[in-house]
Design an enzyme around this catalytic site. Sequence first.
Site, PDB file in Angstrom:
ATOM      1  N   ARG A  90      -6.795 -12.354  17.793  1.00  0.00           N
ATOM      2  CA  ARG A  90      -7.323 -11.706  16.587  1.00  0.00           C
ATOM      3  C   ARG A  90      -8.214 -12.671  15.808  1.00  0.00           C
ATOM      4  O   ARG A  90      -9.270 -12.269  15.290  1.00  0.00           O
ATOM      5  CB  ARG A  90      -6.166 -11.230  15.712  1.00  0.00           C
ATOM      6  CG  ARG A  90      -6.632 -10.612  14.409  1.00  0.00           C
ATOM      7  CD  ARG A  90      -5.463 -10.149  13.560  1.00  0.00           C
ATOM      8  NE  ARG A  90      -5.933  -9.568  12.305  1.00  0.00           N
ATOM      9  CZ  ARG A  90      -5.126  -9.003  11.402  1.00  0.00           C
ATOM     10  NH1 ARG A  90      -3.819  -8.956  11.604  1.00  0.00           N
ATOM     11  NH2 ARG A  90      -5.633  -8.494  10.294  1.00  0.00           N
ATOM     12  N   ASN A 144      -3.974  -0.847  17.638  1.00  0.00           N
ATOM     13  CA  ASN A 144      -5.412  -0.772  17.379  1.00  0.00           C
ATOM     14  C   ASN A 144      -6.233  -1.240  18.576  1.00  0.00           C
ATOM     15  O   ASN A 144      -5.760  -2.049  19.380  1.00  0.00           O
ATOM     16  CB  ASN A 144      -5.755  -1.640  16.163  1.00  0.00           C
ATOM     17  CG  ASN A 144      -5.432  -0.966  14.861  1.00  0.00           C
ATOM     18  OD1 ASN A 144      -5.647   0.227  14.706  1.00  0.00           O
ATOM     19  ND2 ASN A 144      -4.895  -1.718  13.908  1.00  0.00           N
ATOM     20  N   CYS A 164      -2.053   6.197  12.250  1.00  0.00           N
ATOM     21  CA  CYS A 164      -2.610   5.173  11.366  1.00  0.00           C
ATOM     22  C   CYS A 164      -1.982   5.349   9.990  1.00  0.00           C
ATOM     23  O   CYS A 164      -1.556   6.454   9.629  1.00  0.00           O
ATOM     24  CB  CYS A 164      -4.122   5.313  11.285  1.00  0.00           C
ATOM     25  SG  CYS A 164      -4.933   4.082  10.232  1.00  0.00           S
ATOM     26  N   HIS A 194     -10.076   4.736  11.226  1.00  0.00           N
ATOM     27  CA  HIS A 194     -10.748   3.691  10.453  1.00  0.00           C
ATOM     28  C   HIS A 194     -12.184   4.068  10.087  1.00  0.00           C
ATOM     29  O   HIS A 194     -13.016   3.192   9.816  1.00  0.00           O
ATOM     30  CB  HIS A 194     -10.708   2.347  11.182  1.00  0.00           C
ATOM     31  CG  HIS A 194      -9.342   1.733  11.196  1.00  0.00           C
ATOM     32  ND1 HIS A 194      -9.083   0.475  11.690  1.00  0.00           N
ATOM     33  CD2 HIS A 194      -8.129   2.214  10.775  1.00  0.00           C
ATOM     34  CE1 HIS A 194      -7.793   0.205  11.580  1.00  0.00           C
ATOM     35  NE2 HIS A 194      -7.195   1.251  11.018  1.00  0.00           N
ATOM     36  N   TYR A 253     -12.080   0.881   5.344  1.00  0.00           N
ATOM     37  CA  TYR A 253     -12.866   0.409   6.483  1.00  0.00           C
ATOM     38  C   TYR A 253     -14.333   0.805   6.408  1.00  0.00           C
ATOM     39  O   TYR A 253     -15.168   0.225   7.102  1.00  0.00           O
ATOM     40  CB  TYR A 253     -12.247   0.915   7.791  1.00  0.00           C
ATOM     41  CG  TYR A 253     -10.920   0.263   8.079  1.00  0.00           C
ATOM     42  CD1 TYR A 253     -10.842  -0.916   8.804  1.00  0.00           C
ATOM     43  CD2 TYR A 253      -9.730   0.810   7.587  1.00  0.00           C
ATOM     44  CE1 TYR A 253      -9.630  -1.531   9.050  1.00  0.00           C
ATOM     45  CE2 TYR A 253      -8.509   0.206   7.825  1.00  0.00           C
ATOM     46  CZ  TYR A 253      -8.461  -0.964   8.557  1.00  0.00           C
ATOM     47  OH  TYR A 253      -7.250  -1.572   8.779  1.00  0.00           O
TER      48      TYR A 253
END
Length: 429
Positions: A90, A144, A164, A194, A253
């Site tokens: 990440r 995700n 989500c 998102h 987002y």
Amino acid sequence: MKLAVVGGGSTYTPELIDGFARLREVLPVTELTLIDPALERLELIGPLARRILARQGHPGRVSWTDDLDAGVDGADAVLLQLRVGGQAARDQDETWPLDSGCVGQETTGAGGLAKALRTVPVVLDIAERVRRRNPGAWIVDFTNPVGIVTRALLTAGHRAVGLCNVAIGFQRKFARYLGAAPEQVVLDHVGLNHLTWERGVRLVGTAGAGGTDRTGGVEVLPRLLAEHGEAIAADLRMPRALLDRLGVVPSYYLRYFYRHDEVVREMRAKPSRAAEVAEIERRLLELYADPALDEKPELLGKRGGAFYSEAAVALTSALLRDTGEVQVVNTLNRGTLPFLPEDAVIEVPAAVGARGASPLPQQPLEPLFAGLVAAVTGYERLALDAALHGGRQRVFQALLAHPLIGQIDLAERLTDDLIAHNREHLAWA
């Protein structure tokens, strides 16, 4: 009722366990298995899960294993919350795109594509093994990028629904502003994972022992914007004037699209979110090692994923108990948004029951939003193709199609960087 959690060694798992304990009447779990290749984490989180259930008087049994096949055996539902490559991967997703002037984020842009390429093959392998052991089991995906992962699962014919926490987060915040029960707040939530907007907020019925009447109700979005617009905008880190001009509440987002260059400057000026989460996780694991701890620690609230446990419980209950309850989920479009392909995965309210999720009819999506949704849907199709079949050309095409990239030289450079930083996770590289 048995549930299995793949990625059960996540530091977030105690939040999920707390939800199972508190909401036992909604989802009467009798057996819970935590599955993770990181046994050292399971040896901390498994006993804590037992203590949390015991503290709240929940009779369910908790076990843990690094054997996926044994763990999912007999499960009625399997929850996926894995992170291929961990926080280290990440951190890469959030940093190398910045070198090219692009947002570094684990679900959006080049970083999001990198995560999809690492994740989709692993999730599909897990799902196939679940199908062999339990053909009737449901897969609830919180991994995700949820939209792409859910599309991969559904395309392969798996019994899956994506989840989500953005919608439930808005519902809870709006309820607090309105002084209402969360169940009385109904969202007109539409878009892709998102990439969503709240086009309306209705205050309905009266919550009580007999449930909540979801019909009718009063539209309160203008009131929310008038009375609480400043707070909502501050939470989204967007201008209040934008909310008034759009007349909707975009998800957080959308900031990566609406304020892209500003976000890049901010990201370059501070450590990545992954580095921050890694430190939180280190401290959480120290807390979890305390045999006296029998509740989720306050620090867990900074880990992210607010209200995931409530959303996961409600969705799993609707699937296994065939309630027909309306929830915001990720599922196949099937003509709901007519400008998108039938097999696109959208995030909208849907009636959820034993046959899966059936999206509710939607009013036409305004061109200002529909254009972006269509473009990102095209990118997601190409991203899934790259995840399934590999190859530099497919990665390049997905990046070129993304609205935040869209330039040949930029896409070429990002393609090389993505492959270089993820080679160990890409079988074809």
